[in-house]
Design a protein around this motif. Structure first.
Motif, mmCIF file in Angstrom:
data_model
loop_
_atom_site.group_PDB
_atom_site.id
_atom_site.type_symbol
_atom_site.label_atom_id
_atom_site.label_comp_id
_atom_site.label_asym_id
_atom_site.label_seq_id
_atom_site.Cartn_x
_atom_site.Cartn_y
_atom_site.Cartn_z
ATOM 1 N N SER A 23 5.407 -3.935 -7.528
ATOM 2 C CA SER A 23 6.769 -3.521 -7.858
ATOM 3 C C SER A 23 7.661 -4.705 -8.171
ATOM 4 N N ASN B 195 -3.852 3.285 -2.653
ATOM 5 C CA ASN B 195 -3.408 2.661 -3.888
ATOM 6 C C ASN B 195 -2.786 1.308 -3.579
ATOM 7 N N HIS C 203 0.310 -0.967 -4.920
ATOM 8 C CA HIS C 203 1.532 -0.819 -5.706
ATOM 9 C C HIS C 203 2.132 -2.198 -5.963
ATOM 10 N N THR D 104 7.297 0.302 -10.680
ATOM 11 C CA THR D 104 6.090 0.161 -9.866
ATOM 12 C C THR D 104 4.845 0.530 -10.662
ATOM 13 N N GLN D 105 3.854 -0.324 -10.581
ATOM 14 C CA GLN D 105 2.537 -0.082 -11.180
ATOM 15 C C GLN D 105 1.563 0.225 -10.054
ATOM 16 N N SER D 106 0.862 1.339 -10.150
ATOM 17 C CA SER D 106 -0.050 1.756 -9.078
ATOM 18 C C SER D 106 -1.499 1.612 -9.524
ATOM 19 N N ASP E 260 4.062 3.275 -1.819
ATOM 20 C CA ASP E 260 4.860 3.344 -3.035
ATOM 21 C C ASP E 260 6.342 3.277 -2.659
ATOM 22 N N ASP F 276 8.880 3.960 -4.390
ATOM 23 C CA ASP F 276 9.480 5.197 -4.894
ATOM 24 C C ASP F 276 11.011 5.108 -4.927
ATOM 25 N N THR G 278 0.832 -1.205 0.000
ATOM 26 C CA THR G 278 0.000 0.000 0.000
ATOM 27 C C THR G 278 0.863 1.249 0.000
#
Length: 319
Positions: A279, A275, A277, A169-171, A161, A163, A159
């Protein structure tokens, strides 16, 4: 002239010599070290003699047929422990990379997804790909991130990101925070829960520096309230709610059919959206199995979340 055929005292040891030294320290004898490394006793003795020649001092004292490490050897051993651990980790990674050719998929997730989403996705995935093998670990993001970067996890679900420039990473903007109340709570008929309505309640929450604790902070910003009971996961928070101890905020990814039957789940105001995420390491493609799992998980997430979103929206619109 100096004899350049012999190393000067203090010369560095190579990895094989460190491995032999570590084996002797662990086993306490030349013969046992040889068995551990699958080499002969004379070979270990020669390696030890070479090491002592290179470092310029004795590493072991021989007392009554046993080896006893010197003070210097004990200090060296402390340093070799981390080297030995890294070599073991490297060998494990090599073994895992080899196993990937045999259909191994390594999945990690933050705890919210371990309750039902990942088990459901893995169960369906195994049915579609019966030869695939899964290695799954639910962990905090602090533990999951380094494993992603080291290539020890193929797909991570969170949950938060990550980053990080070395991750792709796809959100998916699917999720929100909800309030979970005991089944016969005084607010069970309320269409929506606001912070001021929980002023007299026992709040079950999370550490302020945890991902979920940080995410729900915006809900509490309008009132001066803090959790009376701090837990580490939504699953634990729901266990307290089921027991009638208090109320909690959780993410919709943790909602199960049994939880909905045992408690009262309400939308909150102001809303807090979430969101998902997905990854993986940019330098290590997830392969066809990983891509197939991501597609499957995304489909399950949409099919399971959208009904809850509709129910929560309808509840919030009730007069």
């Amino acid at each position: 002239m100096p004899d350049r055929s012999k190393p000067l005292p203090g010369a560095p040891l190579n990895l094989r010599q460190i491995e032999v030294f570590h084996a002797i320290m662990v086993t306490g004898s030349i013969s046992e070290a040889g068995r551990l490394l699958h080499v002969s006793q004379p070979a270990i003795s020669r390696a030890l003699a070479t090491m002592e020649q290179r470092v310029g001092f004795a590493l072991f004292e021989r007392i009554k047929g046993r080896l006893h490490p010197t003070k210097e050897a004990s200090q060296i051993f402390l340093a070799t422990e981390s080297i030995h651990a890294e070599v073991s980790q490297l060998n494990e990674m090599i073994g895992t990379l080899a196993a990937q050719g045999n259909g191994l998929l390594r999945i990690g997730s933050t705890p919210s997804f371990a309750e039902w989403l990942v088990p459901e996705a893995v169960g369906l995935f195994i049915k579609r790909y019966p030869d695939a093998r899964i290695k799954y670990r639910p962990q905090s993001m602090d533990a999951l991130l380094p494993q992603l970067l080291l290539g020890q996890v193929d797909v991570a679900i969170s949950t938060v990101d990550p980053d990080h420039p070395n991750l792709q990473t796809q959100s998916l903007p699917l999720g929100q925070i909800v309030c979970v109340l005991p089944r016969r709570h005084r607010l069970a008929d309320a269409p929506v829960i606001r912070p001021d309505m929980l002023a007299d309640e026992t709040i079950i929450g999370y550490g302020s520096h945890t991902p979920l604790g940080t995410r729900v902070q915006s809900f509490w910003n309008t009132v001066n309230m803090a959790p009376k009971i701090e837990v580490r996961s939504p699953q634990t928070a729901c266990a307290f709610v089921r027991s009638g101890v208090g109320v909690a905020l959780i993410d919709t990814y943790g909602i199960t059919t049994s939880l909905a039957a045992d408690t009262c789940i309400k939308p909150i105001e102001p809303t807090v959206e979430l969101n998902v995420h997905l990854s993986h390491n940019r330098a290590q493609p997830i392969g066809s199995l990983g891509k197939a799992f991501v597609r499957l998980f995304e489909g399950i997430l949409k099919s399971r979340y959208e009904p809850w979103e509709n129910q929560l929206t309808q509840a919030a619109r009730q007069p």
